[in-house]
Design a protein around this motif. Structure first.
Motif, short mmCIF file in Angstrom:
data_model
loop_
_atom_site.label_atom_id
_atom_site.label_comp_id
_atom_site.label_asym_id
_atom_site.label_seq_id
_atom_site.Cartn_x
_atom_site.Cartn_y
_atom_site.Cartn_z
N ASP A 1 -71.60 -1.74 146.84
CA ASP A 1 -71.55 -1.15 145.51
C ASP A 1 -71.97 0.31 145.61
OD1 ASP A 1 -71.69 -0.38 142.89
OD2 ASP A 1 -72.94 -2.05 142.23
N VAL A 2 -71.01 1.21 145.52
CA VAL A 2 -71.28 2.63 145.70
C VAL A 2 -72.25 3.17 144.65
CG1 VAL A 2 -69.29 3.35 144.33
CG2 VAL A 2 -70.21 4.90 146.05
N SER A 3 -72.28 2.58 143.46
CA SER A 3 -73.13 3.10 142.39
C SER A 3 -74.61 3.03 142.76
CB SER A 3 -72.88 2.32 141.09
OG SER A 3 -73.29 0.98 141.22
N ARG A 4 -74.96 2.10 143.62
CA ARG A 4 -76.37 1.97 144.01
C ARG A 4 -76.88 3.18 144.77
NH1 ARG A 4 -75.71 -4.28 145.94
NH2 ARG A 4 -76.19 -5.28 143.95
N PHE A 5 -75.97 3.91 145.40
CA PHE A 5 -76.39 5.09 146.16
C PHE A 5 -76.77 6.25 145.24
CE2 PHE A 5 -73.94 2.76 149.34
CZ PHE A 5 -74.84 2.76 150.39
N VAL A 6 -76.60 6.06 143.94
CA VAL A 6 -77.04 7.04 142.96
C VAL A 6 -78.19 6.49 142.13
CG1 VAL A 6 -76.40 8.25 140.83
CG2 VAL A 6 -74.87 8.28 142.79
N THR A 7 -78.10 5.23 141.74
CA THR A 7 -79.07 4.65 140.82
C THR A 7 -80.34 4.13 141.49
OG1 THR A 7 -77.96 2.50 140.95
CG2 THR A 7 -77.25 3.99 139.21
N GLU A 8 -80.29 3.82 142.78
CA GLU A 8 -81.45 3.29 143.49
C GLU A 8 -82.04 4.37 144.40
OE1 GLU A 8 -82.57 0.41 142.82
OE2 GLU A 8 -80.91 -0.71 141.95
N ARG A 9 -83.33 4.65 144.24
CA ARG A 9 -83.92 5.77 144.96
C ARG A 9 -83.82 5.60 146.49
NH1 ARG A 9 -90.13 8.16 145.08
NH2 ARG A 9 -89.79 9.32 147.01
N ALA A 10 -84.12 4.40 146.98
CA ALA A 10 -84.09 4.18 148.42
C ALA A 10 -82.69 4.39 148.98
CB ALA A 10 -84.59 2.78 148.75
N LEU A 11 -81.67 3.90 148.27
CA LEU A 11 -80.31 4.05 148.75
C LEU A 11 -79.82 5.49 148.63
CD1 LEU A 11 -80.51 0.92 148.46
CD2 LEU A 11 -78.05 0.95 148.05
N LYS A 12 -80.29 6.19 147.61
CA LYS A 12 -79.92 7.61 147.47
C LYS A 12 -80.51 8.42 148.62
CE LYS A 12 -79.73 11.45 144.20
NZ LYS A 12 -79.99 12.47 145.25
N ALA A 13 -81.76 8.07 149.00
CA ALA A 13 -82.38 8.74 150.15
C ALA A 13 -81.59 8.45 151.42
CB ALA A 13 -83.82 8.27 150.30
N GLU B 1 -62.50 6.16 142.12
CA GLU B 1 -62.86 7.12 141.08
C GLU B 1 -64.37 7.37 141.06
OE1 GLU B 1 -62.22 7.84 136.27
OE2 GLU B 1 -61.55 6.00 137.22
N LYS B 2 -65.14 6.32 141.40
CA LYS B 2 -66.59 6.49 141.47
C LYS B 2 -66.96 7.49 142.56
CE LYS B 2 -68.20 2.00 139.74
NZ LYS B 2 -69.00 0.80 140.05
N PHE B 3 -66.22 7.43 143.68
CA PHE B 3 -66.47 8.37 144.75
C PHE B 3 -66.15 9.79 144.31
CE2 PHE B 3 -66.18 4.69 147.65
CZ PHE B 3 -67.30 4.94 148.41
N VAL B 4 -65.07 9.93 143.58
CA VAL B 4 -64.60 11.25 143.17
C VAL B 4 -65.51 11.87 142.10
CG1 VAL B 4 -62.70 12.54 142.14
CG2 VAL B 4 -62.23 10.69 143.74
N LYS B 5 -65.77 11.10 141.04
CA LYS B 5 -66.57 11.61 139.93
C LYS B 5 -68.07 11.34 140.11
CE LYS B 5 -62.88 11.17 136.49
NZ LYS B 5 -62.50 10.58 135.19
#
Length: 219
Positions: A86-98, A117-121
């Motif tokens: 789930d690509v969205s977790r790389f924005v919404t979850e701090r550990a995954l964003k790091a 589209e999630k990747f693009v936007k």
């Protein structure tokens, strides 16, 4: 005592026990750090599968661990990889964003137009704001949905690195297929073949069975 070549920590049975999962993860983090610093000069590979489930929740200490692992372990010869579907977790979850920010190379498997589209936007964060995961991903808006996959045979893969970008086709060999099986019938077939060559506790019997299956039933 020398550290084993491969260590696997399976947390799947703890997914419904959040407190126990958090405590166990903390213990494993300390053990992983101990092993890495204990084996100075020895190259290694740290892979976190289902990262969203195991590291999600914006846990402060887990986020710090990921920041340390992906930024410092690499200097000690340890490659770090995080996997999630789930690509969205790389924005919404701090550990995954790091994890995402510290990784020089991103690898994306075949996906649909909505996920592309999630990747693009960029997926929406907690405030509803969209932030592209990688600057310039708009160039791949049409490319991502065109990636194809046929389980057990091939998969088109896109990579986006600091210096190199592109796509390639991955065709798994028979050994990779049988090392990654997870269906009950596949496991039963593997154990049946092992019994023909010996005992499940015999390394030679297991390896011989793996070679035979890889050659005769590669996918």
């Amino acid at each position: 005592e020398e550290t084993p070549c491969v260590i696997i920590y399976d947390l799947c049975e703890l997914q419904n026990h959040k407190v126990l999962l958090t405590v166990t993860t903390q213990v494993l983090i300390n053990e992983i750090v101990r092993q890495i610093y204990r084996n100075k000069g020895r190259k290694g590979f740290l892979m976190i599968d289902e990262a969203g489930q195991n590291l999600g929740g914006n846990n402060e200490s887990l986020a710090r661990f990921v920041e340390q692992a992906f930024a410092i372990f690499r200097k000690k010869g340890v490659k770090c990889v995080g996997i999630d579907n789930d690509v969205s977790r790389f924005v919404t979850e701090r550990a995954l964003k790091a994890m995402w920010d510290a990784s020089e190379t991103k690898i994306i498997l075949p996906t649909d137009a909505t996920t592309a589209e999630k990747f693009v936007k960029g997926p929406k964060d907690s405030e509803g704001k969209q932030t592209p995961l990688v600057v310039g991903f708009d160039r791949y808006a049409k490319l991502l949905p065109s990636l194809e996959k046929k389980s057990g045979y091939f998969a088109d893969i896109m990579f986006h690195g600091k210096f190199h970008k592109g796509t390639f086709t991955f065709a798994p060999c028979g050994h990779l297929y049988w090392l990654a099986v997870n269906k009950d019938i596949e496991k039963e077939n593997f154990y049946t073949v092992v019994d023909i060559f010996g005992d499940i506790n015999s390394e030679q019997a297991v390896l011989t069975a793996l070679d035979w299956l890889a050659e005769n039933y590669p996918a």
